[in-house]
Structure formats: structure tokens, C-alpha cells
Write an enzyme that holds these catalytic residues in place. Structure first.
Site, mmCIF file in Angstrom:
data_model
loop_
_atom_site.group_PDB
_atom_site.id
_atom_site.type_symbol
_atom_site.label_atom_id
_atom_site.label_comp_id
_atom_site.label_asym_id
_atom_site.label_seq_id
_atom_site.Cartn_x
_atom_site.Cartn_y
_atom_site.Cartn_z
ATOM 1 N N LYS A 43 -0.519 -8.052 4.723
ATOM 2 C CA LYS A 43 -0.808 -8.545 3.384
ATOM 3 C C LYS A 43 0.113 -9.484 2.762
ATOM 4 C CE LYS A 43 1.543 -6.363 0.836
ATOM 5 N NZ LYS A 43 3.049 -6.478 0.225
ATOM 6 N N LYS A 58 -0.088 -3.904 14.328
ATOM 7 C CA LYS A 58 0.093 -3.578 12.903
ATOM 8 C C LYS A 58 0.071 -1.998 12.359
ATOM 9 C CE LYS A 58 -0.056 -4.824 8.667
ATOM 10 N NZ LYS A 58 1.136 -5.480 7.754
ATOM 11 N N LYS A 68 8.264 -9.874 4.815
ATOM 12 C CA LYS A 68 8.381 -10.219 3.264
ATOM 13 C C LYS A 68 8.976 -11.848 3.166
ATOM 14 C CE LYS A 68 8.123 -5.667 1.563
ATOM 15 N NZ LYS A 68 7.783 -4.886 2.997
ATOM 16 N N GLY A 123 0.860 -1.060 -0.117
ATOM 17 C CA GLY A 123 0.169 0.055 0.009
ATOM 18 C C GLY A 123 1.025 1.194 -0.158
ATOM 19 N N ASN A 124 1.868 1.277 0.648
ATOM 20 C CA ASN A 124 2.906 2.294 0.530
ATOM 21 C C ASN A 124 3.464 2.732 -0.739
ATOM 22 O OD1 ASN A 124 2.838 3.424 3.537
ATOM 23 N ND2 ASN A 124 3.983 1.530 4.064
#
Length: 320
Positions: free
Chosen positions: A215, A130, A277, A12-13
Site C-alpha cells: 500500500k 507479503k 514506510k 488496513g491494520n
């Protein structure tokens, strides 16, 4: 033979270049840039499911809701996630269709509102960590903590943000629908913001909860459930590094799962940046392996995706 399937998880960033470029038109320009390497993949023969983050965008919705509280009822967090799935999904859908048309490729593109089941007993509900929303200075964050009852935290040296619960994803409820759309040749945008968090109540009915799902973990679960060949996570650097920011810094072109797990244990990857990630990819590969599927992960910048898929850059993660 069927095409290889990649789940591409855009943050999103990544849609907000800086604080001066956070308007919807600015975000759409970022989306246009981010879909070009995805269409490169499609041209190269990949089927693609595109997932996306929504932290800043959810924060904007919640902030607007707070400012308008005297006029309209506040927006619950699960509804805010749904809002971003529609809005960001629409931007990706439009940008992908335009880029496909520009290259004379005829493929349907579908954005699907996606629910992700979590456990009501997940300990994350007692520990809201979060980050969502825009970055703030510490004074502003602490004032909103006092005025609005927020949980807040400093985010990887980039500023302060509101924090909310982030339970582990257990099931992507629309996975069979996504699989059916892929079988029809669709490019699918799904699992936006990790999916709308829902639980099953005592009567097995679905209920939304106040949380945001990671995500990358949701993308890893979706990739596993779809039997994907690749989980690709675009980020801000072309390759993963160990000893980052020191004279001993070393860029890594490939990692085995065992090596990645060792580096995670050593704290080599930033807990609020690269580590989630790598953890998501490791989880995807391990779970796919248990299901008899050989799968890989790739981390690189959006601009380097084409070169990374040709093993010219990027960090590849595999079981062996």
C-alpha cells in the site's frame, strides 16, 4: 493559487483495534476516528487523496471463501482486493461525508476502484512474502500451510500470517481520472490495498493476478504521478526512532533523504513495520525531485497529524 495536495495512506491494520474488535461495525468506528484528522487537513486548506491498506480484510474474505468452498466457487485474490476497495472505500466515503457535514463543509467524496499495473516477470511471484489476513499462532498457521498450501511467515513479532506475492507497482491506471476528480474539488479515496494487481498480456489486454501490492509503495507512486506535495503515512508512533527499544533510542523530528537511506542500510527501521514506510517516502521524494517537484513525507500517529503539520511532532522527511 491551487491548494497543496497530500496523499494520506491509512493502514488496513489501523481499522482493527484488536482481535476482539474486528467486526464491520468495529472497523467503521475506527474509520470514523481516522477521518477526523483528514478533515482537519481539508479545513486547513489541503486537497486530499486517501489510500488505505486491506491486509486483514482480504484475509477475512479469503478465509470465508475457504470455509464456503463446498458451496460456492472460491474468490480469486485480485477480486478480493476489489471487494475491499468497495467495502472499505464505502466506509471512508460515508464517514468523511458525515464529518464534513458536521463541520458544515460541502465537498464531494468519491471512492474509485483502482487498478495497479505490475510486471508478470516480477521476481516477487516466486517469493510470496507479503502478509495478508489475521494474525495466528504458529500451530494454526502451520496447519493451514499443510491443509491449504499457504505460504506463511512470522510478522514482526506480532504473530503468524499468510503470505502472498507482492510485485512492485509500475503504473496507477486510474491516475488521470483521480487527477480530474481532484480538479473538480473532490476528496478521492483510491488505490485501496495498493490497487488491484493487473498485468498486460501478449495482446495488451489487462488480466488480474494473484498478488497484493504494498500500500505504501503504491501510494508513493500515486503521489508522484499526481504531483503531490506531501505523502503522509499515519502509523502507531508519533515519530520515527533509531536504536528503537534500546537505551540509545532517539526520536527523530526530521530526516533528509540521505540520512534516511543511511539508516535503512544500517537496518535501523523494522523490516516489517517502519522500514517500508520510510522507503516509500524516500522513493516518492527522489522520483518527485527528478521530475522537478519539491515534495516531502511525514510519518506520525493519526491523532498527531494536526500538530505534526504544524511541525510540533512527527517525523518530516525531505530532500535537504
Amino acid at each position: 493559487m491551487s491548494k497543496p495536495l497530500a496523499v494520506v495512506a491509512v493502514g488496513g491494520n489501523a481499522l482493527i483495534v484488536n482481535e476482539q474488535k474486528n467486526s464491520i461495525p468495529d472497523q467503521y468506528q475506527a474509520v470514523i476516528a481516522s477521518v477526523r484528522p483528514v478533515v482537519d487537513m481539508i479545513e486547513a486548506g489541503w486537497d486530499v487523496v486517501l489510500t488505505h491498506g486491506n491486509g486483514p480484510q482480504v484475509g477475512f474474505i479469503l478465509r470465508r471463501s475457504e470455509l464456503a468452498a463446498s458451496e460456492v466457487a472460491p474468490v480469486p485474490l485480485d477480486y478480493a482486493v476489489g471487494d475491499t476497495q468497495g467495502a472499505i472505500g464505502y466506509m471512508f466515503q460515508k464517514a468523511l461525508l458525515n464529518e464534513l457535514q458536521r463541520r458544515k463543509i460541502s465537498r464531494p467524496v468519491v471512492a474509485i476502484v483502482t487498478q495497479t499495473q505490475v510486471s508478470a516477470e516480477d521476481p516477487a511471484f516466486q517469493h510470496p512474502i507479503k502478509p495478508v489476513g489475521a494474525f495466528m499462532d504458529e500451530a494454526t498457521a502451520r496447519q493451514r500451510q499443510q491443509d491449504l498450501g499457504w505460504s506463511i511467515a512470522e510478522d514482526a513479532g506480532r504473530g503468524w500470517r499468510r503470505t502472498v506475492p507482492s510485485p512492485l507497482p509500475l503504473d496507477i491506471l486510474e491516475r488521470d481520472t483521480i487527477s480530474a476528480l481532484l480538479a473538480q474539488g473532490c476528496i478521492v479515496i483510491a488505490c485501496g490495498g495498493g490497487g488491484i494487481p493487473v498485468v498486460r498480456n501478449a495482446h495488451q489486454q489487462l488480466e488480474g493476478v494473484e498478488a497484493v501490492i504494498d500500500k505504501d509503495l503504491a501510494s508513493a507512486l500515486l503521489a508522484e504521478q499526481l504531483g503531490a506535495d506531501l505523502l503522509l503515512i499515519p502509523t502507531g508512533v508519533e515519530q520515527v526512532a533509531v536504536n528503537f527499544g534500546t537505551p540509545q533510542q532517539q526520536w527523530l523530528s526530521q530526516l533528509t533523504v540521505a540520512q534516511a537511506e543511511t539508516f535503512i542500510h544500517e537496518g535501523q527501521f523494522g523490516a516489517g513495520s517502519m522500514q517500508p514506510k520510510v522507503e516509500a517516502i524516500v522513493k516518492f521524494i527522489n522520483n518527485s525531485q527528478r521530475l522537478g517537484k519539491s515534495a516531502k513525507g511525514l510519518i506520525t500517529t493519526p491523532d498527531a497529524i494536526k500538530a505534526a503539520l504544524n511541525h510540533q511532532t512527527g517525523t518530516w522527511i525531505s530532500h535537504l
